[in-house]
Design a protein around this motif. Structure first.
Motif, PDB file in Angstrom:
ATOM      1  N   VAL A   1       0.830  -1.203   0.000  1.00 25.36           N
ATOM      2  CA  VAL A   1       0.000   0.000   0.000  1.00 25.36           C
ATOM      3  C   VAL A   1       0.869   1.261   0.000  1.00 25.36           C
ATOM      4  O   VAL A   1       0.637   2.181  -0.775  1.00 25.36           O
ATOM      5  CB  VAL A   1      -0.969   0.004   1.205  1.00 25.36           C
ATOM      6  CG1 VAL A   1      -1.679   1.328   1.333  1.00 25.36           C
ATOM      7  CG2 VAL A   1      -1.976  -1.128   1.060  1.00 25.36           C
TER       8      VAL A   1
ATOM      9  N   LYS B   1       2.796   1.410  -3.379  1.00 22.31           N
ATOM     10  CA  LYS B   1       2.026   1.064  -4.584  1.00 22.31           C
ATOM     11  C   LYS B   1       2.778  -0.028  -5.356  1.00 22.31           C
ATOM     12  O   LYS B   1       2.894   0.003  -6.579  1.00 22.31           O
ATOM     13  CB  LYS B   1       1.808   2.276  -5.481  1.00 22.31           C
ATOM     14  CG  LYS B   1       1.161   3.452  -4.804  1.00 22.31           C
ATOM     15  CD  LYS B   1      -0.331   3.308  -4.776  1.00 22.31           C
ATOM     16  CE  LYS B   1      -0.979   4.579  -4.297  1.00 22.31           C
ATOM     17  NZ  LYS B   1      -1.639   4.440  -3.030  1.00 22.31           N
TER      18      LYS B   1
ATOM     19  N   THR C   1      -3.731 -11.961  -0.637  1.00 23.58           N
ATOM     20  CA  THR C   1      -5.002 -12.192  -1.319  1.00 23.58           C
ATOM     21  C   THR C   1      -5.932 -13.136  -0.564  1.00 23.58           C
ATOM     22  O   THR C   1      -7.146 -13.087  -0.767  1.00 23.58           O
ATOM     23  CB  THR C   1      -4.802 -12.756  -2.741  1.00 23.58           C
ATOM     24  OG1 THR C   1      -4.088 -13.986  -2.665  1.00 23.58           O
ATOM     25  CG2 THR C   1      -4.072 -11.764  -3.620  1.00 23.58           C
TER      26      THR C   1
ATOM     27  N   ARG D   1      -8.696  -4.492   1.750  1.00 25.67           N
ATOM     28  CA  ARG D   1      -9.350  -3.693   0.701  1.00 25.67           C
ATOM     29  C   ARG D   1      -8.366  -2.715   0.061  1.00 25.67           C
ATOM     30  O   ARG D   1      -8.373  -2.515  -1.152  1.00 25.67           O
ATOM     31  CB  ARG D   1     -10.568  -2.970   1.270  1.00 25.67           C
ATOM     32  CG  ARG D   1     -11.751  -3.910   1.514  1.00 25.67           C
ATOM     33  CD  ARG D   1     -13.026  -3.173   1.880  1.00 25.67           C
ATOM     34  NE  ARG D   1     -12.946  -2.493   3.172  1.00 25.67           N
ATOM     35  CZ  ARG D   1     -13.171  -3.092   4.340  1.00 25.67           C
ATOM     36  NH1 ARG D   1     -13.499  -4.374   4.383  1.00 25.67           N
ATOM     37  NH2 ARG D   1     -13.086  -2.405   5.472  1.00 25.67           N
ATOM     38  N   SER D   2      -7.502  -2.125   0.866  1.00 27.76           N
ATOM     39  CA  SER D   2      -6.492  -1.200   0.339  1.00 27.76           C
ATOM     40  C   SER D   2      -5.513  -1.924  -0.580  1.00 27.76           C
ATOM     41  O   SER D   2      -5.163  -1.434  -1.654  1.00 27.76           O
ATOM     42  CB  SER D   2      -5.722  -0.540   1.477  1.00 27.76           C
ATOM     43  OG  SER D   2      -6.576   0.211   2.289  1.00 27.76           O
TER      44      SER D   2
ATOM     45  N   ARG E   1      -6.065  -4.709  -2.148  1.00 31.64           N
ATOM     46  CA  ARG E   1      -6.814  -5.145  -3.333  1.00 31.64           C
ATOM     47  C   ARG E   1      -6.884  -4.025  -4.369  1.00 31.64           C
ATOM     48  O   ARG E   1      -6.740  -4.274  -5.566  1.00 31.64           O
ATOM     49  CB  ARG E   1      -8.229  -5.553  -2.892  1.00 31.64           C
ATOM     50  CG  ARG E   1      -9.014  -6.368  -3.865  1.00 31.64           C
ATOM     51  CD  ARG E   1      -8.511  -7.785  -3.940  1.00 31.64           C
ATOM     52  NE  ARG E   1      -7.864  -7.921  -5.229  1.00 31.64           N
ATOM     53  CZ  ARG E   1      -7.054  -8.894  -5.587  1.00 31.64           C
ATOM     54  NH1 ARG E   1      -6.762  -9.849  -4.761  1.00 31.64           N
ATOM     55  NH2 ARG E   1      -6.507  -8.933  -6.761  1.00 31.64           N
ATOM     56  N   GLU E   2      -7.090  -2.786  -3.921  1.00 37.18           N
ATOM     57  CA  GLU E   2      -7.118  -1.652  -4.846  1.00 37.18           C
ATOM     58  C   GLU E   2      -5.794  -1.502  -5.582  1.00 37.18           C
ATOM     59  O   GLU E   2      -5.762  -1.315  -6.797  1.00 37.18           O
ATOM     60  CB  GLU E   2      -7.423  -0.350  -4.097  1.00 37.18           C
ATOM     61  CG  GLU E   2      -8.866  -0.178  -3.704  1.00 37.18           C
ATOM     62  CD  GLU E   2      -9.102   1.133  -2.978  1.00 37.18           C
ATOM     63  OE1 GLU E   2      -8.374   2.115  -3.246  1.00 37.18           O
ATOM     64  OE2 GLU E   2     -10.016   1.178  -2.142  1.00 37.18           O
ATOM     65  N   VAL E   3      -4.693  -1.588  -4.840  1.00 35.30           N
ATOM     66  CA  VAL E   3      -3.370  -1.461  -5.450  1.00 35.30           C
ATOM     67  C   VAL E   3      -3.135  -2.599  -6.435  1.00 35.30           C
ATOM     68  O   VAL E   3      -2.666  -2.375  -7.562  1.00 35.30           O
ATOM     69  CB  VAL E   3      -2.257  -1.436  -4.374  1.00 35.30           C
ATOM     70  CG1 VAL E   3      -0.878  -1.464  -5.012  1.00 35.30           C
ATOM     71  CG2 VAL E   3      -2.402  -0.211  -3.488  1.00 35.30           C
TER      72      VAL E   3
ATOM     73  N   ASN F   1      -5.334  -4.416  -8.026  1.00 32.03           N
ATOM     74  CA  ASN F   1      -6.200  -4.257  -9.210  1.00 32.03           C
ATOM     75  C   ASN F   1      -5.644  -3.197 -10.152  1.00 32.03           C
ATOM     76  O   ASN F   1      -5.684  -3.362 -11.376  1.00 32.03           O
ATOM     77  CB  ASN F   1      -7.627  -3.922  -8.796  1.00 32.03           C
ATOM     78  CG  ASN F   1      -8.347  -5.108  -8.198  1.00 32.03           C
ATOM     79  OD1 ASN F   1      -7.953  -6.254  -8.400  1.00 32.03           O
ATOM     80  ND2 ASN F   1      -9.396  -4.844  -7.443  1.00 32.03           N
ATOM     81  N   THR F   2      -5.124  -2.113  -9.599  1.00 34.58           N
ATOM     82  CA  THR F   2      -4.502  -1.069 -10.426  1.00 34.58           C
ATOM     83  C   THR F   2      -3.285  -1.637 -11.147  1.00 34.58           C
ATOM     84  O   THR F   2      -3.097  -1.420 -12.349  1.00 34.58           O
ATOM     85  CB  THR F   2      -4.079   0.135  -9.556  1.00 34.58           C
ATOM     86  OG1 THR F   2      -5.244   0.648  -8.919  1.00 34.58           O
ATOM     87  CG2 THR F   2      -3.420   1.207 -10.391  1.00 34.58           C
ATOM     88  N   ASN F   3      -2.448  -2.373 -10.414  1.00 32.97           N
ATOM     89  CA  ASN F   3      -1.263  -2.978 -11.023  1.00 32.97           C
ATOM     90  C   ASN F   3      -1.652  -3.933 -12.148  1.00 32.97           C
ATOM     91  O   ASN F   3      -1.009  -3.957 -13.198  1.00 32.97           O
ATOM     92  CB  ASN F   3      -0.437  -3.731  -9.977  1.00 32.97           C
ATOM     93  CG  ASN F   3       0.265  -2.802  -9.027  1.00 32.97           C
ATOM     94  OD1 ASN F   3       0.444  -1.621  -9.307  1.00 32.97           O
ATOM     95  ND2 ASN F   3       0.662  -3.325  -7.884  1.00 32.97           N
TER      96      ASN F   3
END
Length: 92
Positions: A16, A19, A41, A53-54, A56-58, A60-62
């Protein structure tokens, strides 16, 4: 928290904060990629849902950007090869 939960939270925090990709986190923390991936995961979801959740966002962006990184790596590779070929030709 036991040592496993501490390690998982450390991996997640690194991802996080920086990134970072799973590969980058694994390399920085000297842990296997598969281990980091499974930790953030699967295991993290039950240990620290908000941090999960944080992460997961990173991730997904990657994942969404990965085709761009691959294209840039190929571009850089061939630019370096062209430059080296030019250096060899210039010496002649």
């Amino acid at each position: 928290m036991n040592w496993l939960e501490n390690r998982i939270c450390e991996e997640a925090a690194y991802i996080v904060e920086h990134k970072a990709t799973v590969r980058d986190a694994a390399k920085a923390l000297c842990i296997g990629k598969s281990t980091v991936h499974k930790d953030v995961t699967e295991r993290l979801k039950t240990i620290h849902p908000a941090l999960y959740r944080s992460v997961r966002e990173v991730l997904n962006t990657n994942k969404a950007e990965r085709h761009l990184r691959g294209g840039q790596a190929t571009h850089d590779k061939y630019a370096t090869l062209r430059q080296r070929a030019g250096d060899v030709t210039a010496d002649r």
